[in-house]
Design an enzyme around this catalytic site. Sequence first.
Site, PDB file in Angstrom:
ATOM      1  N   HIS A 124       0.871  -1.181   0.000  1.00  0.00           N
ATOM      2  CA  HIS A 124       0.000   0.000   0.000  1.00  0.00           C
ATOM      3  C   HIS A 124       0.907   1.230   0.000  1.00  0.00           C
ATOM      4  O   HIS A 124       2.010   1.187   0.546  1.00  0.00           O
ATOM      5  CB  HIS A 124      -0.839  -0.048   1.277  1.00  0.00           C
ATOM      6  N   ASP A 201       2.817  -4.727   8.104  1.00  0.00           N
ATOM      7  CA  ASP A 201       1.624  -3.891   7.911  1.00  0.00           C
ATOM      8  C   ASP A 201       0.424  -4.834   7.920  1.00  0.00           C
ATOM      9  O   ASP A 201       0.153  -5.531   6.946  1.00  0.00           O
ATOM     10  CB  ASP A 201       1.750  -3.141   6.584  1.00  0.00           C
ATOM     11  N   GLN A 204      -4.843  -4.912   6.628  1.00  0.00           N
ATOM     12  CA  GLN A 204      -5.893  -5.762   6.051  1.00  0.00           C
ATOM     13  C   GLN A 204      -5.985  -7.108   6.742  1.00  0.00           C
ATOM     14  O   GLN A 204      -6.908  -7.879   6.483  1.00  0.00           O
ATOM     15  CB  GLN A 204      -5.630  -6.001   4.555  1.00  0.00           C
ATOM     16  N   LYS A 227     -10.528  -0.610  10.202  1.00  0.00           N
ATOM     17  CA  LYS A 227     -10.655  -1.776   9.330  1.00  0.00           C
ATOM     18  C   LYS A 227     -11.066  -3.022  10.115  1.00  0.00           C
ATOM     19  O   LYS A 227     -11.192  -4.097   9.557  1.00  0.00           O
ATOM     20  CB  LYS A 227      -9.342  -2.014   8.585  1.00  0.00           C
ATOM     21  N   CYS A 365      -4.628   2.638  -3.816  1.00  0.00           N
ATOM     22  CA  CYS A 365      -3.374   3.095  -3.197  1.00  0.00           C
ATOM     23  C   CYS A 365      -2.258   2.076  -3.370  1.00  0.00           C
ATOM     24  O   CYS A 365      -1.415   1.906  -2.487  1.00  0.00           O
ATOM     25  CB  CYS A 365      -3.557   3.417  -1.721  1.00  0.00           C
TER      26      CYS A 365
HETATM   27  C1  LIG Z   1      -2.496  -2.779   3.444  1.00  0.00           C
HETATM   28  C2  LIG Z   1      -2.781  -1.407   3.971  1.00  0.00           C
HETATM   29  N1  LIG Z   1      -1.817  -0.731   4.595  1.00  0.00           N
HETATM   30  C3  LIG Z   1      -2.027   0.494   5.103  1.00  0.00           C
HETATM   31  C4  LIG Z   1      -3.240   1.122   4.986  1.00  0.00           C
HETATM   32  C5  LIG Z   1      -3.403   2.502   5.544  1.00  0.00           C
HETATM   33  O1  LIG Z   1      -4.296   2.508   6.589  1.00  0.00           O
HETATM   34  P1  LIG Z   1      -4.811   3.890   7.213  1.00  0.00           P
HETATM   35  O2  LIG Z   1      -5.292   4.708   6.053  1.00  0.00           O
HETATM   36  O3  LIG Z   1      -5.914   3.462   8.112  1.00  0.00           O
HETATM   37  O4  LIG Z   1      -3.676   4.511   7.911  1.00  0.00           O
HETATM   38  C6  LIG Z   1      -4.261   0.466   4.342  1.00  0.00           C
HETATM   39  C7  LIG Z   1      -5.576   1.134   4.172  1.00  0.00           C
HETATM   40  O5  LIG Z   1      -6.150   1.188   3.114  1.00  0.00           O
HETATM   41  C8  LIG Z   1      -4.036  -0.832   3.824  1.00  0.00           C
HETATM   42  O6  LIG Z   1      -5.001  -1.499   3.193  1.00  0.00           O
END
Ligand SMILES: Cc1ncc(COP(=O)(O)O)c(C=O)c1O
Lengths: 407, 148
Positions: A124, A201, A204, A227, A365
């Site tokens: 991401h 990370d 998800q 999430k 993203c």
């Molecule tokens: C795999 C992954 N990492 C990081 C994020 C970023 O999360 P946040 O926008 O809640 O900080 C997301 C959110 O879409 C994600 O799907």
Amino acid sequence: MTGTLARVDQDFPALAQTIHGQYPLVYLDNAATTFKARPVIAALNRYYSQESANIHRGVHTLSQLATERYEAARATVQTFIGAEQVEDIIFTSGTTAAINMVAQGFVRKRLSPGDEILITEMEHHSNIVPWQMLREQTGAQLKVAPINDLGEVRLDAFAEMLSPRTKMVSIGYVSNALGTINPVKQMVALAHRIGAPVLVDAAQAVATIPVNVTDLDCDFLAFSGHKIFGPTGTGVLYGKQAILEQMDPVFGGGDMILSVTFEKTVYNHIPYRFEPGTPHIAGVIGLGAAIDYVTRIGMETIAAHDRKLARLAAERLSTIPGVRLIGEAADKTSIASFVLEHAHPHDIGTILDNHGVAIRAGHHCAQPVMQHFGVEATARASFSLYNTERDIDRLMEAVLKVKEVFV
Amino acid sequence: MNITDELYQQVILEHNRHPVHFHTLGDATHKAEGFNPLCGDRYWVYVRVDEKDLIDDVSFTGNGCAISKASLSIMTEAILGKSIEYTKDLFGRFHELVQGNSDDADELGELAVFGGVAKYPARVKCAALGWHTLMGALNRSQDSVCTE
Ligand SMILES: Cc1ncc(COP(=O)(O)O)c(C=O)c1O
């Protein structure tokens, strides 16, 4: 300790809506954010309507109550992700904040020009950009382990790219664009062989598979409350104690100090050192309620359900002529990403919405992933515990409507 | 008409399938790139302006959703042979149309098919991307126009 998913839809008030005045909502955008469970909303409501006080600084009853609830949420998170001690849990505003904290507070000072940070091609943007910023600041290099055409990390290449220059490894657990579950435990072990710390990370992952930091042996793990049926603006950074002790706070302020004089400030203990200022108290308490909620159902139950729906959606979508699935990893969950001949994902998204089916259309993203598959964007249906096979029926019906428009 | 057909009118679908003036222009006097980072839509607009400030030729290339592509295609038809001044005025009226503020949609000719977009705030940018790119080219103010 497994519960049942029968009637969980009753626990999510936002599900009970009609779209365009006639279609019962089918919400398949859970990878973007999940709906909030009733106990979460109740916890927020209770904080804002009764136990509304600041934490860690009041002698009065309400402040003590709020502090207790806030700290209870920390213990809930600790148990949920299998952390060794409660001090390993830092509350943040989300995954993005957590990754940036690690980049700036832990990794930056350890980098010299020519050192390397290793990520994967399926990250991401929030697990790419903080490292690019670090690259600008330090002259270090960003290395990217490639994925194969199924959307799986090429482990051989990942292993080869690890070197004594690798000062940090940061990898997604479950890809938000593809649904791939990465072999994170194995990747951590490989990285540790050359002494590189690893951030996972888990944005998800937390709501879709059981996550255990002790089993993974990762050094950091980040996720977002929103999430996992919790409030937006909340998140967690887990760190091993020995590692957190080497990390500097990125923000200074109240609550993160033991004493302040103009000559010298003594930082508070971990984790408070990393939680400066008044945090999202209601949100953290709500996140605790969200985790209690999924724990009552059982992550194993949820994981099996999400995996089944993702597989079923992929099977059924692939029977539609012109559909191409993006991401067909052997180990995957909760996401069906696809493109359709003659119809742009944006147009798919609009027409699905016209039939009450909410999906995401775009690059999610994760533009490098899109580039790998040679598309600008995909349509993405993402599933959660309250989705059913009936929702996939509705998805199919709506995709067939798209085909009617874009023959 | 159901809401889907109201947005995806036949004229739009036809231009999406078979866009007109869909090629580069070797002797363009003005050109610009338009990009919507949110969805990845990306186009180039080429214009040849003659000494009387008339749009002598116009074309576009690139890719994106049906709304953006059809909008570019119909735009090229609407401005070919027209003056820059007229084109800028037309852009203003098109903008009002997709924002839902137009009361002279009928005078916009084929462009009027984009009236349905006004009900889709998320798609207004798609319809306007080509026009913003065109304005960028004519103003020579930017090489790349970004709708974010
Ligand atoms: C795999 C992954 N990492 C990081 C994020 C970023 O999360 P946040 O926008 O809640 O900080 C997301 C959110 O879409 C994600 O799907």
